[in-house]
Design a protein around this motif. Sequence first.
Motif, short mmCIF file in Angstrom:
data_model
loop_
_atom_site.label_atom_id
_atom_site.label_comp_id
_atom_site.label_asym_id
_atom_site.label_seq_id
_atom_site.Cartn_x
_atom_site.Cartn_y
_atom_site.Cartn_z
N THR A 19 -9.86 5.85 -9.17
CA THR A 19 -10.68 6.67 -10.07
C THR A 19 -11.76 5.88 -10.78
O THR A 19 -12.73 6.46 -11.27
CB THR A 19 -9.80 7.39 -11.12
N THR A 20 -11.62 4.56 -10.84
CA THR A 20 -12.66 3.73 -11.47
C THR A 20 -13.69 3.25 -10.46
O THR A 20 -14.64 2.58 -10.83
CB THR A 20 -12.03 2.50 -12.16
N GLY A 21 -13.49 3.55 -9.18
CA GLY A 21 -14.41 3.12 -8.14
C GLY A 21 -14.00 1.82 -7.47
O GLY A 21 -14.70 1.33 -6.59
N ALA A 22 -12.89 1.23 -7.90
CA ALA A 22 -12.42 -0.03 -7.32
C ALA A 22 -11.71 0.22 -6.00
O ALA A 22 -11.02 1.23 -5.83
CB ALA A 22 -11.47 -0.73 -8.28
N GLU A 23 -11.89 -0.71 -5.06
CA GLU A 23 -11.21 -0.60 -3.77
C GLU A 23 -9.75 -0.97 -3.91
O GLU A 23 -9.39 -1.90 -4.64
CB GLU A 23 -11.86 -1.53 -2.74
N ARG A 24 -8.91 -0.25 -3.21
CA ARG A 24 -7.48 -0.54 -3.14
C ARG A 24 -7.07 -0.43 -1.68
O ARG A 24 -7.69 0.30 -0.89
CB ARG A 24 -6.66 0.46 -3.96
N TYR A 25 -6.04 -1.15 -1.31
CA TYR A 25 -5.55 -1.16 0.07
C TYR A 25 -4.10 -0.71 0.08
O TYR A 25 -3.25 -1.32 -0.57
CB TYR A 25 -5.71 -2.56 0.68
N LEU A 26 -3.84 0.38 0.77
CA LEU A 26 -2.50 0.96 0.83
C LEU A 26 -1.84 0.53 2.13
O LEU A 26 -2.41 0.69 3.20
CB LEU A 26 -2.58 2.49 0.79
N VAL A 27 -0.64 -0.03 2.01
CA VAL A 27 0.11 -0.46 3.18
C VAL A 27 1.17 0.60 3.47
O VAL A 27 1.96 0.96 2.60
CB VAL A 27 0.78 -1.83 2.95
N HIS A 35 3.90 12.17 9.55
CA HIS A 35 4.79 12.57 8.46
C HIS A 35 5.97 11.61 8.29
O HIS A 35 6.68 11.67 7.28
CB HIS A 35 5.28 14.01 8.65
N GLU A 36 6.18 10.71 9.24
CA GLU A 36 7.25 9.72 9.13
C GLU A 36 6.77 8.39 8.54
O GLU A 36 7.56 7.48 8.33
CB GLU A 36 7.89 9.48 10.50
N ARG A 37 5.48 8.28 8.26
CA ARG A 37 4.93 7.07 7.65
C ARG A 37 5.13 7.13 6.14
O ARG A 37 5.03 8.18 5.54
CB ARG A 37 3.45 6.93 7.97
N HIS A 38 5.42 5.99 5.55
CA HIS A 38 5.66 5.94 4.11
C HIS A 38 4.82 4.83 3.49
O HIS A 38 4.76 3.73 4.03
CB HIS A 38 7.14 5.66 3.82
N MET A 39 4.22 5.14 2.36
CA MET A 39 3.45 4.11 1.67
C MET A 39 4.42 3.09 1.09
O MET A 39 5.39 3.45 0.42
CB MET A 39 2.59 4.69 0.55
N ALA A 40 4.16 1.82 1.37
CA ALA A 40 5.05 0.77 0.90
C ALA A 40 4.54 0.15 -0.41
O ALA A 40 5.31 -0.04 -1.34
CB ALA A 40 5.19 -0.31 1.97
N VAL A 41 3.25 -0.15 -0.46
CA VAL A 41 2.71 -0.84 -1.63
C VAL A 41 1.18 -0.76 -1.63
O VAL A 41 0.57 -0.46 -0.61
CB VAL A 41 3.20 -2.32 -1.63
N THR A 42 0.57 -1.01 -2.79
CA THR A 42 -0.88 -1.01 -2.95
C THR A 42 -1.34 -2.40 -3.37
O THR A 42 -0.70 -3.02 -4.22
CB THR A 42 -1.30 0.00 -4.03
N TYR A 43 -2.45 -2.87 -2.80
CA TYR A 43 -3.01 -4.18 -3.14
C TYR A 43 -4.48 -4.05 -3.50
O TYR A 43 -5.13 -3.10 -3.10
CB TYR A 43 -2.87 -5.15 -1.96
N GLU A 44 -4.99 -5.06 -4.22
CA GLU A 44 -6.39 -5.06 -4.61
C GLU A 44 -7.28 -5.72 -3.57
O GLU A 44 -8.50 -5.58 -3.65
CB GLU A 44 -6.54 -5.76 -5.96
#
Length: 54
Positions: A19-27, A35-44
């Motif tokens: 929401t601040t415009g910063a990039e994030r990377y979702l693993v 539908h069987e994929r699950h988000m594990a963690v977010t990194y900068e």
Amino acid sequence: MMRDNPRSPIASISRVTDTTGAERYLVYTWALRPHERHMAVTYESLVEAATSVP
């Protein structure tokens, strides 16, 4: 991403903007069916996200 076995990916990484415009990377754990994929963690950074995958 693939590690060790090039025929079997183990994770996917998606770039998003928060929401601040910063990039994030979702693993996500990899599965053929979305539908069987699950988000594990977010990194900068993409480097952090990539090195988190064993």
